[in-house]
Structures are given as C-alpha cells and as structure tokens.
Scaffold this active site. Structure first.
Site, PDB file in Angstrom:
ATOM      1  N   SER A 162       1.053  -0.844  -0.496  1.00 45.26           N
ATOM      2  CA  SER A 162      -0.041  -0.172   0.182  1.00 45.26           C
ATOM      3  C   SER A 162       0.606   1.339  -0.114  1.00 45.26           C
ATOM      4  CB  SER A 162      -0.283  -0.213   1.204  1.00 45.26           C
ATOM      5  OG  SER A 162      -1.441  -1.243   1.771  1.00 45.26           O
ATOM      6  N   GLU A 245       2.575  -3.454  14.582  1.00 42.77           N
ATOM      7  CA  GLU A 245       1.557  -2.917  13.417  1.00 42.77           C
ATOM      8  C   GLU A 245      -0.017  -3.714  14.127  1.00 42.77           C
ATOM      9  OE1 GLU A 245       1.616  -6.032  10.520  1.00 42.77           O
ATOM     10  OE2 GLU A 245       0.066  -4.914   9.329  1.00 42.77           O
TER      11      GLU A 245
END
Lengths: 381, 302
Positions: A162, A245
């Site tokens: 991304s 994350e």
C-alpha cells in the site's frame, strides 16, 4: 477500573473535538477510504495539519516530534476521529510500522533523518515484506541484497504494498545470505523509493481500485548506513514492525467499525426497519463492536500497567476482519432489491472487506499465533 | 480511562480461585456436593464484605470456572436488591438463602428458604421443583401465599451481568480443558493440538471468551457505577457470554473426542451450566431484540 475520562483525558478530548469541528471541511467527512486517501493533495495537507496541531505521533517521545502522551490519548484520538468521520493521517505505514521500528532499532542519524518527517507527512512510507512466493511465510523472502563496499545491491520483487506509488521510503526485508539457516539470512533495509532501479506497478483489486502495488527492484543501490539492525538480524527487526502493526491497530479498527455500525443503523431506518431477523443481526453487530472496543480497553489497561499489550489483543484483528465482512454484507442486504446497485458506500465496503481477512496477517496465521503463542499449543510447522 | 483490575481486585480473584479450587476440584463427588454456605458468609461473599459489583462479578466468574453448586447467584445477584436492611443482614450471615421468581420459575426453590415473587413480595420457599438441563440448578413453581412486600426493586442488569460473568468462567474452564487435552493426547504419532482443525477451534474459543469477558466487565462496571448504559451493556453481555460459553463447551467436547461425550468426564457438567445460563431469564435472541429496539426504535410493521 474506571471507564470515565480522567480530568486530563476529558480536556484532551474536548480540545480535539473542537479542533476537528473547526478544521475538518464538511465535504471531507465520511470518506469511504481506499483510493480516496491519495486522490489529491488533501491527504498530505490534512496530515500536516494534524501534525502541526500536535495530533500526529501522540505517544511518540517529544524528541522525535511526538507529544509524549499516554496511550489512552491515542485511544481517545481514534474515537474522536471516528466520531467526526475524519480521514486518517496518510502516513499509516510510517506511523504504525516504520517509525516504531526506527525508534527501536535505528541509529541516531536515522532517527533524526526520518521520525519527525513521518509525522509531518513530508515522507510517506511503504512496506516491502510480502513477495509472490513469500506471503504468510515471510522467512521465505528472496529479494536479494548483495553487499558491495558501502552499498547493498538489491534485486527482486515485493507485492501488496500500500502507498508504494506515492511513497518516499520503503521498509524492506531482504535476503542477504542465502546459505544461512532459516531466519538468519535476512537483512532489514530502508530504501529510498526515488532511487534508480525502483519501479512501482499498481495492482488493480476486486474493487476496481488500485490501493496496493508491486515493487520491482533492479540493481538498486542502498547505502549500508540505511540498514536497520545488523546484517542477518532482519527477522528480529521485522518482528518489531509486526508487533507494532498489531499493537496499535485495535483502536483504529474499532473506530472504523463504530462508523460502520452507525451506517448500518441509518440504512436500516431508511429501508427495512421492521424485519425481526435483520434487526437481530444489527444488534449482534453492535454487541460484537462493543466487545471489541472493551477488549481494546483491557489490552490498553494491561499495557499501561505492565508495558506489554495484553494477550487478548491478538484476537482483535481476527474478529474485526470477520465482523467487517458480515457487517458490510448486511449493509448491502438492507438496501433490498437495490443492494445490487453501486450505492457509493456498501457496494465498495463489502468488496473491500474481502481483503480484511488476508491483509496484515491472514486469519489462518492469526489463529496459529493465538493457538501457539497464547494458548501454548504445539507448533503446527 | 482505566479498564484493569486493581491489585486488591486481583488479590480477591486469587483468593476466590484458591478457595473454590480447594473445595470443588474436578474429581469431586458430583452427586453429593456441600455448598459451604457458612464459609461463604464468613468470607463476606454474601454481602458481608461490602464488595462493589465489579468485585462480585469476579466471584460470579470464578463460581462458573469452578462450577460452584450452591444458590449463590440467586441470593446475591437476583434477590439482594429487593431486601431491606434486616433481611440483608440475615442473608449476609448465611442464615437465610433467597431466590427470586422470574417468568413463573424459581431457581433452587427446594434449597432456599425465601423467595421474592414476581410482584416483589417475600414468600416462603414452597412449591413443586422441576428438573432442568443442569441437575445442580433445578427450577420450581412457587406455591403462593399473600407474602410480605419488600422495600427494594428488581435489578435486571445486575442479574443479567452476574449470569454473563458466570458464563465467562464456564467458557474459560471449557477452553482450558480443551487446550490441556490437545497438548497431551496423541494420534497419528502427534499431539492433536498440532492439527489446525483442532487448534483453530480452540483459538476461536479463546477469541470468544476474551470478547465475552470484556462485555461482562464493562456491564459490571456500568452496574456498579449506576451508569445509564447498564441495561444495554448487561443485555449485550448476557447474550454474548452465554452463547460463547455454550460454544466453548461444544468445541471442547468435540476436541476431546469420545471421552468428551461420556458421563465420566466433567465437561458435560460445564456444558449443562452454560445451557442453563443461556436459557434462563431472557435468551440471547430476545436480548438482541431488546437491543435492536434501543438502536432502531420499536419495529414498524408494514
């Protein structure tokens, strides 16, 4: 145990709410996400505004441009952003993954060079972990980094990245020693995405949009001073990235669900309010959203007491992704016969949600993690 | 914003776990159980120690974990809010056991002394007792007299949250039994926990239990603080936690294979407790309908 805001938390919340009311343009509220995040310059400008107001990197140390605030402030930030339906800071990878990894493993020079620019969105980052033949199995990464004097020469391909098409830097897991035992031959590099030999190709996905990219590296020279941790320590450094994350994600995910359940209620009021089965399913989604919210709070409580997120946090991403898939499908269903049309919201969200159980740790891998690391069951591999 | 137990609350949790583990091991004589009511009174668990409802929720969770047999739930969670000072004192001292009527049924009718009927009157515990899915938890039909009006009021969120907390304890124990078995039982030359068809069921149970626990503690805090969200939080907690407990037991029985289906293994007793908790009062579907009314307004039928 006290679920009320402290005086400081209450003041922070009120100030943030007023700031959002004053600074967020009405037409930018309630975005559906995806490509909209980088369709124009607004994303970067908005991120810079958040930074200048002191809302980017709330828990980061002051010396790196953060606010040095407790984790509860970060939770409040996500709640209020969701309440205002405000777009997130575009530096998702930098804030959530690259920054914490640089703080943990970076040199002073690396910290000075990048951390405050991540917060101000001067630098956008992307993540180069997955490869065509190394998805869940990160240790199988084959993108090669060969040492030649002061540089590593990088060749290979990454995927599902991304932001790569707008990124300035990439956190890259490479194979530096193909003869080393598994987990020992990896090296973690920071790569300037503007270097010669870096090519980014957008990947069109189920929704028709291209949020992700492939990145091709052809003889890309990366200075040795851009390495994070030692040569061969890439696996440990990558684990720091993944811990962050999953560690900071929960509140953001629940905040997004909160918006989703709100929309569900709105859609039901406009369409099929009377059907008992549908009403019960909406209530079930509301219940599970609250369960996730208070599981975040419990995880945060453990974190504030012990410095380590509680194990219950490992269930959050797993359940969020499955809930978002159910919820968005229900949203489409609520539209009745019109559910087959592209309504601009549920149509997109339902398709996009199919990625949720795959990205950032597939559900299969997350169940393995719960089984092995939390429940102590024997390893399956 | 602090959603963690205090050191004192964690200490209480350890004490309760220790007391119940010592007196109610899994290899107990299940057909002849002593409820040790006087000991509970001395420990202050029947209202004597002035515990907050968050602390009482710890007791309910642990009573589910140990599968405690006595009418603790009904005395402390259902009946106490109705009682005046004198009755509370007698209950706290362990002199009088209470239950309360709910939709015509009274849990433990045969083993308590007094009952709060559905109109809020105290009645002597007399009537016909009926067996239920959980043999340790019968229900009875009250034989009504005129009764004596009680000064308190029904506290539905409190009762529901107590059942949710108890269900969390049941689910946790079913999970632990399943994990223990999967770590030790070998088939095809491997511990069965290696197989993802087994381990992923347990991972799903873990997620269910943690989510259920979060809702139960949230509801307990709301009840303790008389927060306006208490009714919704309690409905959510009871619906989710009792279903989670039933599923946890069903998955654990499956993971155990044949032994899990036997009378000899204690799992069926946890399963029956979970089914009782799911079914008593309001079932999950009814609770979700209540929540839907709050979220969407009362249904408009075309």
């Amino acid at each position: 145990m006290d679920l009320r805001d402290t005086v400081e938390e209450g003041a922070f919340r009120a100030e943030l709410r007023a700031w959002l009311d004053a600074n967020l343009p009405e037409e930018r509220r309630g975005w559906r996400g995806g490509e909209q995040r980088f369709g124009d310059d607004f994303g970067r400008a908005w991120s810079r505004k958040l930074y200048e107001a002191g809302y980017a990197g709330l828990t980061w140390p002051v010396e790196y441009g953060g606010a040095g605030s407790p984790y509860s402030f970060q939770a409040i930030f996500y709640e209020e952003m969701a309440r205002a339906q405000a777009p997130a800071h575009v530096g998702v990878i930098g804030l959530g993954m690259a920054g914490p990894t640089i703080m943990a493993h970076g040199s002073d020079e690396q910290k000075q060079a990048h951390l405050s620019k991540i917060l101000s969105a001067e630098e956008i980052w992307c993540q180069g972990f997955s490869e065509p033949d190394a998805g869940s199995d990160l240790a199988a990464a084959r993108t090669r980094a060969e040492r030649r004097g002061d540089v590593y020469v990088v060749n290979g391909q990454k995927v599902w990245s991304s932001f790569a098409h707008i990124a300035d830097f990439c956190i890259l897991v490479t194979l530096s020693d193909p003869d080393a035992p598994r987990y020992k031959g990896l090296t973690y590099l920071v790569v300037d995405m503007h270097s010669p030999g870096v090519e980014v190709r957008p990947l069109r996905q189920i929704t028709g949009e291209a949020e992700f990219n492939e990145i091709f590296f052809t003889d890309v020279e990366v200075p040795v001073s851009n390495r994070l941790g030692d040569e061969g320590d890439g696996w440990q450094v990558a684990m720091t990235t993944l811990l962050h994350e999953r560690g900071t994600l929960g509140f953001a995910l629940t905040a997004a669900l909160d918006v989703g359940v709100g929309r569900l209620v709105e859609t039901a009021r406009e369409h099929v309010n009377g059907d008992a089965g549908v009403r019960e399913r909406i209530a079930a989604e509301w219940i599970e959203m609250q369960a996730l919210r208070y599981t975040n709070y419990r995880s945060l409580g453990a974190y504030q007491r012990t410095g380590v997120p509680g194990p219950e946090g490992s269930a959050i991403k797993l359940r969020w992704s499955e809930q978002n898939q159910r919820l968005t499908k229900l949203g489409r269903e609520l539209l009745g016969p019109e559910g087959i049309l592209d309504d601009g919201w549920w149509h997109y969200q339902q398709l996009r949600s199919r990625g949720n159980t795959i990205e950032a740790g597939s559900s299969e891998v997350l169940r393995n993690i719960v089984a092995e690391r939390v429940l102590g069951l024997p390893r399956s591999r | 914003m602090d959603f963690a137990f205090t050191d004192e609350q964690r200490q209480l949790q350890r004490e309760v776990r220790g007391f119940l583990a010592a007196n109610y091991p899994l290899d107990r004589d299940w057909e002849n159980q002593d409820d040790r009511w006087q000991e509970l009174a001395e420990l202050g668990w029947l209202g004597g120690a002035d515990l907050s409802f968050v602390e009482e929720a710890i007791l309910f969770e642990e009573s589910g974990y140990a599968l405690y047999p006595g009418p603790f739930l009904v005395t402390v969670a259902f009946a106490l809010p109705w009682l005046g000072a004198e009755d509370r004192e007698a209950a706290a001292a362990g002199t009088t056991k209470w239950s309360a009527e709910d939709r015509g049924l009274v849990p433990w009718l045969g083993s308590v002394d007094m009952v709060v009927d559905s109109d809020g009157n105290a009645q002597p515990a007399r009537g016909e007792e009926l067996p239920t899915v959980d043999p340790t938890r019968p229900l009875g039909r009250l034989e009504r007299t005129n009764g004596t009006p009680l000064p308190g009021a029904r506290d539905v969120p409190r009762a529901r949250t107590a059942m949710a907390a108890e269900a969390v304890g049941v689910a946790q124990r079913a999970l632990e039994l399943g994990v223990e078995y999967a770590k030790t039982r070998e088939q095809f030359g491997k511990k069965i926990g290696v197989y993802q068809a087994v381990s992923h069921q347990l991972a799903d149970t873990y997620a269910d239990v943690e989510l259920a626990r979060s809702l139960a503690y949230w509801a307990a805090w709301c009840v303790a603080e008389e927060d306006e969200r208490a009714p919704l939080a309690a409905a959510a907690a009871k619906a989710f936690a009792t279903e989670a407990a039933v599923k946890a037991c069903e998955r654990s029985i499956q993971v155990h294979g044949g032994i899990g289906f036997t009378w000899e293994h204690p799992l069926h007793r946890f399963y029956k407790r979970a089914l009782w908790l799911e079914g008593f009062g309001r079932r999950p579907a009814e609770l979700r309908a209540e929540i839907a009314d709050a979220l969407l307004g009362v249904a408009v039928t075309a």
